[in-house]
Design an enzyme around this catalytic site. Structure first.
Site, PDB file in Angstrom:
ATOM      1  N   HIS A 132      -5.311  11.400  17.847  1.00 26.28           N
ATOM      2  CA  HIS A 132      -4.091  12.042  17.368  1.00 26.28           C
ATOM      3  C   HIS A 132      -4.170  13.557  17.548  1.00 26.28           C
ATOM      4  O   HIS A 132      -4.632  14.262  16.655  1.00 26.28           O
ATOM      5  CB  HIS A 132      -3.883  11.700  15.896  1.00 26.28           C
ATOM      6  N   HIS A 191      -5.524  10.640  10.131  1.00 21.65           N
ATOM      7  CA  HIS A 191      -5.400  10.506  11.592  1.00 21.65           C
ATOM      8  C   HIS A 191      -5.648  11.843  12.290  1.00 21.65           C
ATOM      9  O   HIS A 191      -5.996  11.878  13.453  1.00 21.65           O
ATOM     10  CB  HIS A 191      -4.034   9.931  11.980  1.00 21.65           C
ATOM     11  N   PRO A 232      -5.634   5.377   5.592  1.00 16.15           N
ATOM     12  CA  PRO A 232      -4.523   4.708   4.922  1.00 16.15           C
ATOM     13  C   PRO A 232      -3.730   5.793   4.169  1.00 16.15           C
ATOM     14  O   PRO A 232      -4.229   6.369   3.191  1.00 16.15           O
ATOM     15  CB  PRO A 232      -5.207   3.739   3.958  1.00 16.15           C
ATOM     16  N   GLY A 238       3.824  11.199   6.204  1.00  9.71           N
ATOM     17  CA  GLY A 238       3.457   9.824   5.881  1.00  9.71           C
ATOM     18  C   GLY A 238       2.816   9.735   4.507  1.00  9.71           C
ATOM     19  O   GLY A 238       3.119   8.829   3.719  1.00  9.71           O
ATOM     20  N   ILE A 241       8.115  14.903  11.639  1.00 11.51           N
ATOM     21  CA  ILE A 241       7.898  13.854  12.643  1.00 11.51           C
ATOM     22  C   ILE A 241       6.905  12.841  12.078  1.00 11.51           C
ATOM     23  O   ILE A 241       5.897  13.205  11.461  1.00 11.51           O
ATOM     24  CB  ILE A 241       7.298  14.438  13.948  1.00 11.51           C
ATOM     25  N   HIS A 272       2.055  12.510  18.480  1.00 11.93           N
ATOM     26  CA  HIS A 272       1.370  12.006  17.278  1.00 11.93           C
ATOM     27  C   HIS A 272       0.048  11.302  17.572  1.00 11.93           C
ATOM     28  O   HIS A 272      -0.993  11.710  17.068  1.00 11.93           O
ATOM     29  CB  HIS A 272       2.285  11.061  16.486  1.00 11.93           C
ATOM     30  N   ARG A 285     -12.157 -11.050 -22.478  1.00 14.56           N
ATOM     31  CA  ARG A 285     -11.690  -9.654 -22.485  1.00 14.56           C
ATOM     32  C   ARG A 285     -12.115  -8.968 -23.785  1.00 14.56           C
ATOM     33  O   ARG A 285     -12.440  -7.780 -23.790  1.00 14.56           O
ATOM     34  CB  ARG A 285     -10.179  -9.574 -22.293  1.00 14.56           C
ATOM     35  N   SER A 292      -4.292  -4.814 -24.166  1.00 10.32           N
ATOM     36  CA  SER A 292      -4.538  -6.095 -23.501  1.00 10.32           C
ATOM     37  C   SER A 292      -5.880  -6.110 -22.782  1.00 10.32           C
ATOM     38  O   SER A 292      -6.591  -7.104 -22.788  1.00 10.32           O
ATOM     39  CB  SER A 292      -3.438  -6.372 -22.470  1.00 10.32           C
ATOM     40  N   GLU A 314      -0.957   1.589 -11.184  1.00 11.95           N
ATOM     41  CA  GLU A 314      -2.242   0.958 -10.838  1.00 11.95           C
ATOM     42  C   GLU A 314      -2.844   1.560  -9.570  1.00 11.95           C
ATOM     43  O   GLU A 314      -4.062   1.773  -9.472  1.00 11.95           O
ATOM     44  CB  GLU A 314      -2.050  -0.556 -10.637  1.00 11.95           C
ATOM     45  N   HIS A 332       2.850 -13.577 -13.567  1.00 16.24           N
ATOM     46  CA  HIS A 332       1.713 -12.905 -14.208  1.00 16.24           C
ATOM     47  C   HIS A 332       0.409 -13.682 -14.080  1.00 16.24           C
ATOM     48  O   HIS A 332      -0.619 -13.230 -14.547  1.00 16.24           O
ATOM     49  CB  HIS A 332       2.023 -12.662 -15.690  1.00 16.24           C
ATOM     50  N   ARG A 390      -7.567 -13.981 -21.100  1.00 11.68           N
ATOM     51  CA  ARG A 390      -6.741 -13.588 -22.249  1.00 11.68           C
ATOM     52  C   ARG A 390      -7.074 -14.504 -23.429  1.00 11.68           C
ATOM     53  O   ARG A 390      -7.195 -14.066 -24.565  1.00 11.68           O
ATOM     54  CB  ARG A 390      -5.264 -13.747 -21.904  1.00 11.68           C
TER      55      ARG A 390
END
Ligand SMILES: Cc1ncc(C[n+]2csc(CCOP(=O)(O)OP(=O)(O)O)c2C)c(N)n1
Ligand SMILES: [Mg+2]
Length: 679
Positions: free
Chosen positions: A38, A78, A127, A171, A202, A276, A370, A398, A425, A487, A534
């Site tokens: 790149h 990249h 990523p 990105g 771009i 690119h 848990r 929880s 998350e 769930h 649970r």
């Protein structure tokens, strides 16, 4: 905010210009030689990177691990050649030969930056959006450690005192994880986090007009960031000024929006997606070199004065670190206990004896794993101390991730050990990676097992980077009940086991859950994932069964008869209880039964063959497994003649015990399957 007119800003010279072109053409030539890569991003972003690296970044090329260095994250991974060019020129152990070997087998210049491959690379990126989240975690770690150590005599308020910089792209900013992380960073007021945005309008499909037209400045302003825009990405003075102002802004993270041209200098490819992700091509390389006044007869050209200029970083870096070492020594003299603790945290040292700190659980009682995890965590936290930090993505009650006596990490309480990640998350896991990469803290993070899907890309990077993040994932099956199939994880255990270097632990009872924490803490080469119930499960009577420290071997014989078994019953988590009851029934019929608890495939596979064959003798082919998840993967242990009891469909909304019964997770079913495989 400092008055810009009084700042000592860069006065651009011809040498600055040539150095920037050196960076550009190292990238261009390396991509050309590799026939892949790149070039466009480094060509456009070289000026901002140059100003940052030569005038602001406090680093020491001869000691990339100096603990108080500024962190630099190339989130737009990249553009790796930009980073490799900077590392090479500033004197890291990255010889020109490696740049010539860009993207080749065995080189330390892989296609995207990888943290353990190349000195000076702080995190693995590629990523999009992940690096953004990592940087937030690094800035969190810096702030937390500063709060824990900087007030000690000798630390002078500056023992831990560095910035986290990054270069992010279109990105990156389109990705959800970056939005989550930006929102969190703004809330936390991470003033020492500074990102430069390579705003070249771009991406791969062309102009950002086709998909990304929001007002990014306003978005980040709304997140609580300090935002400045630089209209000309080649304006070194404006970049310098913006970074200085961002450093002075201590209450908010900063986004410096830099308008750039992808493929800058290329007569036919500048400002187009063509620049690119592929080589410019020989003719265009020549045209570009001519255009920017670069010799066309040379490749990988580094003018002597450019090299000398950039290598000043070596002496500067040594001086910076020497100055810091002096401060550290003073801290050590005046606050020896705190200094020992600082060293231990930075080394990630744990007490040798974790075992005696874990709670014991009474046989015959019922406890959700848990809850056992939560009790174990609460018992271990004071023993390990505040190096152990953690939180949850809005499911603290929880996940049982809170610890008594701990406070929340907030803008006004940066020593708080507990993190309210919000319902984010993905950013939680990306930030946790940044925290372990930074060093000095050992994070655990919590959510429901089902939402491992919402953090999986970051978990994968924990694994790829060998980062020891602990994932406390609860509500691990259809046994969670009424919340229904949205769930209820079914494929998740298998999906997580499929990621290399992830250790999945699904404890069968409270005592295994306690050992799972010990195993997770001792696993320093990669992430550990707990799958916890649970619902309550019986706490096994260990006087009649094997001790729970078998967890450390991944699989162990829980209950056995003398002689060769007629059948082996194996399982994980809440289903092991059914194997035990089934064994009792079968024994009444005179069957020789072995019950194996298999809390972790990965730990079991790490055992030598003799041990594995001891637990699962190859001659005994009558085998039944039971796990409330898809059967995918169990063939490995039940073999061609065995039977895997599982759930190869989605679950249902009903009370958890009804679900278990309806989907066949009962001792009766285990007995039936055992008789069939023995027949
Ligand atoms: C999560 C993720 N999705 C897709 C890609 C593939 N990809 C690499 S770069 C890129 C976008 C390029 O646009 P930008 O980030 O603006 O970089 P530039 O072209 O300006 O260098 C994409 C889609 C990726 N690396 N990561
Ligand atoms: Mg772009």
């Amino acid at each position: 905010m400092p008055d810009a007119s009084t700042l000592d800003l860069i006065q651009p010279t011809e040498l600055d210009e040539r150095t920037i072109n050196t960076i550009r053409f190292l990238a261009v030539d390396a991509v050309e030689r590799a026939s892949s890569g790149h070039p466009g991003m480094p060509m456009g972003a070289a000026p901002m990177a140059y100003v940052l690296w030569t005038r602001h970044l406090r680093h020491n090329p001869t000691d990339p691990q100096w603990v108080d260095r500024d962190r630099f994250v190339l989130s737009a991974g990249h553009g790796s050649m930009l980073l490799y060019a900077l590392l090479h020129l500033t004197g890291y152990d990255l010889p020109l030969e490696e740049i010539k070997n860009f993207r080749q087998w065995g080189s330390i210049t892989p296609g995207h930056p990888e943290v353990h491959e190349t000195p000076g690379v702080e995190t693995t990126t590629g990523p999009l959006g992940q690096g953004f989240g990592n940087g937030v975690g690094m800035a969190i770690a810096e702030r937390y450690l500063a709060a824990h150590f900087n007030d000690y005599p000798g630390a002078d308020g500056e023992l831990v005192d560095h910035y986290t910089y990054g270069i992010v792209s279109d990105g990156d900013l389109m990705e959800g994880v970056a939005s989550e992380a930006a929102s969190l960073a703004g809330h936390l007021g991470l003033g020492k986090l500074i990102y430069l945005y390579d705003d070249n309008e771009i991406s791969i499909d062309g102009s950002t007009d086709i998909a990304f037209t929001e007002d990014v400045e306003k978005r980040f302003d709304a997140y609580g960031w300090h935002v400045v825009t630089i209209e000309d990405g080649n304006d070194l003075k404006a970049i310098d000024r913006a970074i200085l102002e961002a450093k002075a802004e201590t209450d908010r993270p900063s986004l410096i929006v830099v308008k750039t041209s992808i493929g800058y200098g290329s007569p036919n490819q500048q400002d187009t997606a063509a620049a690119h992700g592929s080589p410019l091509g020989a003719d265009e390389v020549d045209l570009t070199k001519e255009n920017l006044g670069w010799p066309t007869d040379k490749t990988f050209h580094v003018p002597d004065d450019v090299r000398e200029h950039m290598r000043a970083s070596v002496d500067q870096g040594a001086a910076l670190q020497a100055e810091w070492n002096g401060r550290y020594q003073q801290f050590r003299v005046e606050s020896p206990d705190a200094a020992d603790r600082f060293d231990a945290w930075m080394a990630g040292e744990l007490p040798d004896d974790l075992e005696s700190a874990v709670p014991s659980f009474d046989a015959g009682t019922e406890l959700a794993t848990r809850k056992a995890s939560g009790k174990t965590l609460s018992a271990l936290a004071p023993v390990i101390g505040d190096m152990l930090v953690g939180g949850s993505a809005d499911l603290s009650g929880s996940n049982k991730t809170e610890v008594d006596g701990r406070t929340d990490f907030q803008k006004d309480n940066p020593a708080g050990q507990y993190f309210r990640f919000g319902v984010r998350e993905h950013a939680m896991a990306a930030a946790a990676n940044g925290m372990t990469l930074h060093g000095g803290v050992r994070p655990y993070v919590g959510t429901f097992l089902i939402f491992s899907d919402y953090l999986r890309p970051s978990l994968r990077l924990s694994a790829l980077m060998g980062q020891p993040v602990i994932y406390v994932l609860t509500h691990d099956s259809i046994g969670l009940g009424e919340d229904g199939p949205t769930h209820q994880p079914v494929e998740h255990l298998s999906a997580l086991r499929a990621i290399p270097n992830v250790t999945v632990l699904r404890p069968a009872d409270a005592t295994e859950a306690a050992q799972a924490w010990v195993a997770a803490l001792r696993n320093t080469d990669g992430p550990t994932v707990f799958a916890l119930t649970r619902q309550t499960v019986p706490t096994f009577d260990r006087s009649a069964l094997a001790p729970a420290d078998g967890v450390h071997r991944g699989g162990y014989v829980l209950s056995d008869d003398d002689g060769t078994p007629d059948v082996i019953l194996m399982g994980t988590g809440s289903e092991v209880q059914h194997a035990l009851v089934a064994a009792a029934t079968l024994r009444e019929e005179g069957t020789n039964v072995r019950v194996v608890s298999l809390p972790s495939f990965e730990l079991f596979e790490q055992q030598d063959e003799a041990y594995r064959n001891d637990v699962l003798p190859p001659d005994v082919t009558a085998r039944v497994s039971i796990e409330a998840g898809v059967t995918f993967g169990w063939q490995r242990y039940v073999g061609p003649e065995g039977r895997a009891l599982g759930i190869d469909r989605f679950g249902a909304s009903a009370p958890g015990d009804v679900n278990m019964e309806k989907f066949g997770f009962t001792s009766e079913n285990v007995v039936r399957a055992a008789r069939e495989v023995m027949a």
